[in-house]
Write a protein that holds these residues in place. Structure first.
Motif, mmCIF file in Angstrom:
data_model
loop_
_atom_site.group_PDB
_atom_site.id
_atom_site.type_symbol
_atom_site.label_atom_id
_atom_site.label_comp_id
_atom_site.label_asym_id
_atom_site.label_seq_id
_atom_site.Cartn_x
_atom_site.Cartn_y
_atom_site.Cartn_z
ATOM 1 N N TRP A 94 0.846 -1.186 0.000
ATOM 2 C CA TRP A 94 0.000 0.000 0.000
ATOM 3 C C TRP A 94 0.889 1.246 0.000
ATOM 4 O O TRP A 94 1.909 1.300 0.665
ATOM 5 C CB TRP A 94 -0.891 0.029 1.237
ATOM 6 C CG TRP A 94 -1.926 -1.059 1.282
ATOM 7 C CD1 TRP A 94 -1.879 -2.193 2.018
ATOM 8 C CD2 TRP A 94 -3.151 -1.095 0.552
ATOM 9 N NE1 TRP A 94 -3.013 -2.954 1.800
ATOM 10 C CE2 TRP A 94 -3.810 -2.300 0.903
ATOM 11 C CE3 TRP A 94 -3.769 -0.226 -0.365
ATOM 12 C CZ2 TRP A 94 -5.052 -2.655 0.374
ATOM 13 C CZ3 TRP A 94 -5.003 -0.584 -0.889
ATOM 14 C CH2 TRP A 94 -5.641 -1.772 -0.530
ATOM 15 N N VAL A 131 -0.064 -0.316 -4.682
ATOM 16 C CA VAL A 131 -1.322 0.420 -4.759
ATOM 17 C C VAL A 131 -1.007 1.889 -4.509
ATOM 18 O O VAL A 131 -0.328 2.217 -3.530
ATOM 19 C CB VAL A 131 -2.349 -0.084 -3.736
ATOM 20 C CG1 VAL A 131 -3.671 0.689 -3.881
ATOM 21 C CG2 VAL A 131 -2.610 -1.575 -3.918
ATOM 22 N N SER A 150 -2.335 6.324 -5.495
ATOM 23 C CA SER A 150 -3.520 7.171 -5.574
ATOM 24 C C SER A 150 -3.499 8.182 -6.710
ATOM 25 O O SER A 150 -4.385 9.037 -6.777
ATOM 26 C CB SER A 150 -3.704 7.916 -4.244
ATOM 27 O OG SER A 150 -2.569 8.715 -3.957
ATOM 28 N N ARG A 203 -5.983 3.254 -6.632
ATOM 29 C CA ARG A 203 -7.088 3.028 -5.693
ATOM 30 C C ARG A 203 -8.449 3.170 -6.360
ATOM 31 O O ARG A 203 -9.410 2.475 -6.014
ATOM 32 C CB ARG A 203 -6.993 4.023 -4.526
ATOM 33 C CG ARG A 203 -5.828 3.782 -3.594
ATOM 34 C CD ARG A 203 -5.598 4.977 -2.676
ATOM 35 N NE ARG A 203 -6.709 5.190 -1.747
ATOM 36 C CZ ARG A 203 -6.627 4.990 -0.436
ATOM 37 N NH1 ARG A 203 -5.483 4.553 0.094
ATOM 38 N NH2 ARG A 203 -7.652 5.226 0.338
ATOM 39 N N THR A 212 -7.552 0.398 4.955
ATOM 40 C CA THR A 212 -7.090 -0.709 4.114
ATOM 41 C C THR A 212 -6.958 -2.052 4.824
ATOM 42 O O THR A 212 -6.834 -3.088 4.161
ATOM 43 C CB THR A 212 -5.710 -0.365 3.512
ATOM 44 O OG1 THR A 212 -4.784 -0.108 4.582
ATOM 45 C CG2 THR A 212 -5.797 0.854 2.611
#
Length: 450
Positions: A228, A252, A254, A273, A319
């Protein structure tokens, strides 16, 4: 005779540094105890309003400490927490520390000098310091341990009295000078500039312990690791450690700019995301958690062929439920933080019935820090610096981290007068190349220009 700062910037030898008088005050970034309630009932706890830069008194050194002239530092999320006075004002930590008595009493002050990263030059040392000398170029571990605790000698992070420097202690690294225990010192990689070296210790060593160390996930060749925030302060190092260790990093992010950063650092698959419908409402709805987890799992299997062995988790509430769902049967979720909230909700069936593990991890012990630093010194891992601010702009620097506008690490120049200073092995640096050493710097320029 030149001042100590002038001698430092001129590259004076150790004997000249020792002769130069210490200033009675120095410039530092700090929060004030009187401001601890300023954000009560406020929606946007803007850290630019609580962070101050000004003069503070020079503290006395304990026998096991050194005074480091800080050339550069960096912003970590704990600086944001301190400046928001959350989850509690850090002045409570300082009072608890001071209750030990003796030298610890110095830390209980009406101001808190922040900063848990730093690179600089030793300018004074206490009478009990043996292995380090004035003039040594160092970076600082963020962990202060109590060497009189038995648990510390098994693993420094297991001692009940270990503290994060500049967060749970005073006299941190966002300043012209910092008080550092000898047991925090690490040699600065000679080919890196001050700001490149300063941005690494906290986040890189935390990621190293989580993924590589004996007390973390212990990734192996071929492991699929879901990361993440793969372009953020922690994730950008996690991505490199996975790639360097023969694993398959899946990130992951954004934004498109962060996706490009993650690819540059080595992610084989990058997921935005928005592709999986992850927003702040997901954590409150168990059905949405499973829905998002299924979407993410499909994308990972399509991209790399199988479910993740490990999830690198530090985002927290937003998450964690998805992380626990998406990791494979028998897999591991390793967590070191909760920047989106500490109260996690998840379906426990997926933990016990599929024999998954959750490992809590916090910072790193000194051996792990030295091991991680060796990878920087040999060029196998590189800094993730994206931008550099002067200390006077610490409010803006911290705000970019608070609002997640940053990529990689945000550096802060303290006594260094410009980026690029502090390199003492230009030959090694030239052999690695600027593009290799600074993979994220131009991304920040493109991003801010847009």
């Amino acid at each position: 005779m030149p001042t100590l700062s002038e001698a430092l910037l001129a590259g004076a030898p150790p004997e000249e540094l020792e002769r130069a008088a210490l200033p009675e005050e120095y410039t530092a970034a700090f929060v004030r105890a009187e401001d601890a309630g300023m954000f009560e009932g406020v929606g946007d706890k803007d850290v630019r309003k609580s962070l101050h830069v000004g003069q503070v008194p020079m503290p006395e050194l304990a026998p096991d400490e050194v005074l480091v002239a800080v050339m550069a530092s960096a912003v970590n999320y704990n600086t944001v927490w301190s400046a928001m006075f959350e989850p509690i004002p850090t002045f409570r930590f300082l009072k608890q520390f001071a209750a030990q008595g003796g030298w610890a009493e110095r830390h209980d002050l009406p101001y808190h000098v922040l900063g848990s990263d730093g690179a600089g030059v030793i300018v004074r040392k206490g009478s009990g310091v043996r292995r380090w000398q004035v003039g040594d170029h160092v970076v600082t571990s963020c962990v202060q341990v109590d060497d009189q605790e038995p648990a510390t000698h098994g693993d420094g992070m297991m001692g009940a009295e270990q503290r994060i420097w500049g967060f749970e202690t005073n006299f941190g690294g966002l300043a012209h000078y910092a008080v550092v225990r000898a047991s925090q010192l690490i040699p600065k990689p000679a080919h890196l500039s001050w700001e490149e070296a300063a941005c690494n210790p906290l986040c890189a060593s935390t990621a190293y312990r989580m993924l590589v160390g004996d007390r973390g996930a212990r990734i192996k060749q071929g492991d699929v690791v879901l990361i993440w925030g793969a372009a953020g302060g922690l994730g950008a190092y996690a991505t490199q450690f996975v790639r360097n260790g023969g694993g398959i990093p899946v990130g992951v992010v954004s934004s498109p700019e962060k996706a490009e950063a993650a690819r540059r650092l080595g992610c084989e698959l990058v997921v935005d995301r928005s592709e999986i419908g992850l927003d702040d409402s997901v954590a409150d709805d168990p059905a949405k958690v499973i829905e998002v987890g299924k979407r993410l799992g499909r994308l990972i299997r399509q991209g790399v062929g199988e479910d993740p062995h490990v999830v690198f988790e530090h985002v927290g509430r937003a998450t964690f439920g998805v992380s626990l769902f998406v990791v494979r049967r028998g897999g591991t979720v390793v967590t070191c933080g909760s920047s989106s909230g500490y109260q996690h909700s998840y379906d426990n069936r997926y933990l016990w019935m599929k024999l998954k593990r959750v490992i809590g991890s916090h910072a790193a012990n000194l051996q792990e820090q030295w091991e991680a630093n060796r990878l920087f010194a040999t060029g196998r891992i590189v800094p993730t610096l994206s931008t550099v601010h002067p200390l006077a702009e610490i409010g803006e620097a911290a705000r970019s981290v608070q609002t997640n506008r940053h990529i990689g690490k945000v550096g802060v120049l303290c006594q260094a007068t410009a980026p690029g200073q502090g390199v003492t092995d230009p030959v090694l640096r030239a052999s690695m190349g600027e593009e290799r050493l600074n993979p994220l710097r131009d991304l920040h320029r493109v991003r801010t220009a847009g």
